[in-house]
Design an enzyme around this catalytic site. Structure first.
Site, short mmCIF file in Angstrom:
data_model
loop_
_atom_site.label_atom_id
_atom_site.label_comp_id
_atom_site.label_asym_id
_atom_site.label_seq_id
_atom_site.Cartn_x
_atom_site.Cartn_y
_atom_site.Cartn_z
CG ASP A 146 1.80 86.21 98.77
OD1 ASP A 146 2.46 86.55 97.79
OD2 ASP A 146 2.02 86.63 99.92
CG HIS A 155 3.59 90.57 91.62
ND1 HIS A 155 3.40 89.22 91.41
CD2 HIS A 155 3.62 90.75 92.95
CE1 HIS A 155 3.30 88.62 92.59
NE2 HIS A 155 3.43 89.52 93.54
CG ASP A 156 6.93 89.75 94.13
OD1 ASP A 156 6.64 90.94 94.36
OD2 ASP A 156 6.40 88.79 94.71
CD GLU A 159 5.36 84.22 96.24
OE1 GLU A 159 6.11 85.08 95.71
OE2 GLU A 159 4.53 84.50 97.13
CG ASP A 164 -2.19 86.83 94.54
OD1 ASP A 164 -1.70 86.05 95.38
OD2 ASP A 164 -1.53 87.41 93.67
#
Length: 583
Positions: free
Chosen positions: A225, A356-357, A282, A118
């Site tokens: 991210d 995870h979100d 993302e 990440d």
């Protein structure tokens, strides 16, 4: 950024072997996301760690995935569970050490899998040395972040003095007053996550150097991210706030004017394309046109992006994620088909239901009742993996893990959820309605411990987990799923095998069928050699297939089905799906 001394291979010259990363290898790959805090705890402190992940690699190899995407394990104060990084080149002791990450890379590579890290470079932690130094107005690093004075004529630190009306994604203003330096700094997320100023070339070069360091260490790519927030407007001005709300969206800055420039520069400076590294950005608030430009190979930016449109369809059009709305199947089908068509000629799709979100897919898009949980989890997998793009599996998805349905705010840990609860109650919303929204949409639904077996705490830890395990772990767990050939696990394994063995699944042309049917999800994937037909019943009732609008299935071969060897037929059982090769 420090130069670590606990590097097990400091004196060794590392090279990142690209021989097992041929051009376009990621198109036929399946990625498995691990949220380290919740995956597997090796030392009994209740928090997952890297040695725990290493101990589970054979499980991932048995599933058949090609890539592990590891959510952040860098040194962090853990304000946002690791997405607030204070040292990009070291591992937080909560999760292990650099020697442990080396062991993970080696263990994955030995099993033919790859590691994607990440990359969180829109912002750092406020405890990162860069930011600590920048708080001094005379520091050379002052403009590594977005510092601005109060509005003209307004006392600094008072309501309305913020430089703009931008809101933070985790509620409140996106500006934090810093008494040390007498100005505000920008944070599109938590006040402990100040935004980096990518307009400064020194910032960009520091990021690229860090990325090269990880590539040299052996990682095979990056998940980036909120990467489309890095290009901010030259002039910081107020945005349009929703009716009745004080702040404009944090994503008013999304897809800025220099985004393509920055991504192309990153690609060239780090050697992303040159080394065939997997890159996925993302990018909340991005259109198909933006995604096509970013993922067009001719532009040398990213391989793929995460779209947010399909996971925003179950909220009211003018509301936040917490404002729940019904999601008719034709609307969901149309959205994914639009992205399939939009990136068909240039670019590439990423495929995901949850991460995870996001809450658990089987609770959100399927049916998590005991009767239909397994079938609907399988069918969600069938539909997603047969679209064109790279599929992402979030830990526990492959065994049909569900939402936890917490009933008390004290059970929640997620910063976003806790802040929303406080803000909503302060605005006079009913507590019951707020908790209902949290039970459906909270990120904690995805972050409960991975359910390994029916032992205490789901076999995740010998200690007390940082977040309680879902009580249904006694029934829903990996040990039981691996032992049952008809489980969700083995269906996902078969889907992955199908992708690996059938080029049409990877590259075939997508065509949506029966778009207006409110229970049937049907589409074809077509190559020069064959046509595959996917039929899925998205309901808990028997479904008679329509007599028109579908191809003739006479002589069709069943490649994969959720209900055993059921032939083509003209009826689908509740939550049944089939993948057929047409004659």
């Amino acid at each position: 950024m420090s130069t670590p001394t606990n590097d097990a291979a400091t004196n060794a010259t590392r090279t990142n072997d690209t021989s097992d990363r041929p051009d376009g290898w990621w198109k036929s790959a399946v990625v498995y996301q691990i949220y380290p805090r919740s995956f597997s705890d090796s030392n009994g402190d209740g928090i997952g760690d890297i040695p725990g992940i290493v101990s589970r690699l054979d499980y991932l190899a048995a599933l058949g995935v090609d890539v592990v995407w590891l959510s952040p394990v860098y040194t962090s104060p853990q304000d946002d569970n690791g997405y607030d990084i204070s040292d990009y080149q070291n591992i937080d002791p909560t999760f292990g050490s650099l020697a442990d990450i080396d062991a993970l890379i080696a263990g994955l590579h030995q099993r033919g899998m790859k590691l994607v890290m990440d990359l969180v470079v829109n912002h750092t932690s406020d405890e990162h040395p860069w930011f600590v130094e920048s708080r001094d107005p005379a520091s050379p690093k002052r403009d590594w972040y977005w510092w601005r004075p109060a509005r003209d004529g307004v006392e600094p630190g008072t309501p309305g003095a913020e430089p703009t009306n931008w809101g933070a994604a985790f509620s409140g203003s996106a500006w934090q007053y810093d008494e040390v330096s007498g100005e505000y700094f920008l944070h599109l997320f938590s006040p402990k996550q100040p935004d980096l100023n990518w307009e400064n070339p020194e910032v960009r070069e520091a990021v690229y150097a860090m990325m090269r360091w990880w590539v040299d260490r052996g990682v095979d790519g990056f998940r980036m991210d909120v990467i489309n927030l890095i290009s901010k407007p030259t002039e910081l001005t107020d945005g349009e706030a929703p009716p009745g709300r004080p702040y404009a969206s944090a994503f008013v800055v999304a897809n800025g004017h220099r985004l393509d420039e920055f991504l192309a520069e990153m690609n060239e400076r780090v050697g992303l394309d040159a080394q065939n590294l997997l890159t996925v950005g993302e990018m909340p608030g991005s259109s198909i046109a933006t995604a096509r430009a970013v993922t067009d190979p001719a532009n040398h930016e990213l391989n793929m992006v995460f779209t947010f449109e399909h996971v925003s369809l179950d909220q009211t059009p003018d509301g936040s994620k917490w404002d729940l709305a019904e999601l008719p199947l034709p609307v969901l089908k149309a959205n994914l088909a639009e992205w399939q068509d939009g990136l068909a000629e240039a670019g590439w799709n990423s495929l995901y239901w949850n991460n995870h979100d996001q809450p658990r897919a089987v609770s959100r898009f399927g049916d998590d009742s005991p009767e239909f949980r397994v079938a609907s989890a399988k069918t969600l997998g069938t539909v997603l993996h047969l679209h064109r793009g790279t599929p992402y599996v979030y830990q526990g998805e492959e065994i049909g893990m569900t939402n936890s349905y917490f009933t008390d705010i004290a059970q929640y840990s997620d910063l976003e959820s806790v802040n929303y609860h406080a803000e909503a109650l302060s605005l006079g919303m009913e507590a019951e309605a707020v908790l209902q929204s949290l039970s459906v949409k909270s990120r904690d639904n995805a972050r409960t411990p991975m359910q390994w077996d029916d032992r205490s705490h789901a076999g995740f830890s010998e200690g007390v987990p940082w977040l309680p395990a879902n009580p249904n772990y006694v029934v829903v767990n990996a040990h039981t799923a691996v032992a049952d050939p008809s489980s969700v696990f083995h269906h996902y394994r078969a889907l992955i095998e199908l992708r690996h063995g059938n080029p049409t699944v990877v590259d075939g042309r997508f065509s949506l069928l029966a778009p207006d049917h409110d229970r049937l999800w049907a589409f074809t994937r077509t190559s020069a050699d064959e046509t595959l037909l996917v039929l899925a019943n998205f309901s808990a009732q028997l479904l008679d297939l329509p007599t028109d609008g579908l191809p003739d299935t006479t002589g069709a071969m069943l490649l994969l089905g959720t209900h055993g060897d059921a032939g083509p037929g003209d009826t689908l059982a509740p939550w049944e799906s089939r993948v057929l090769r047409l004659a």
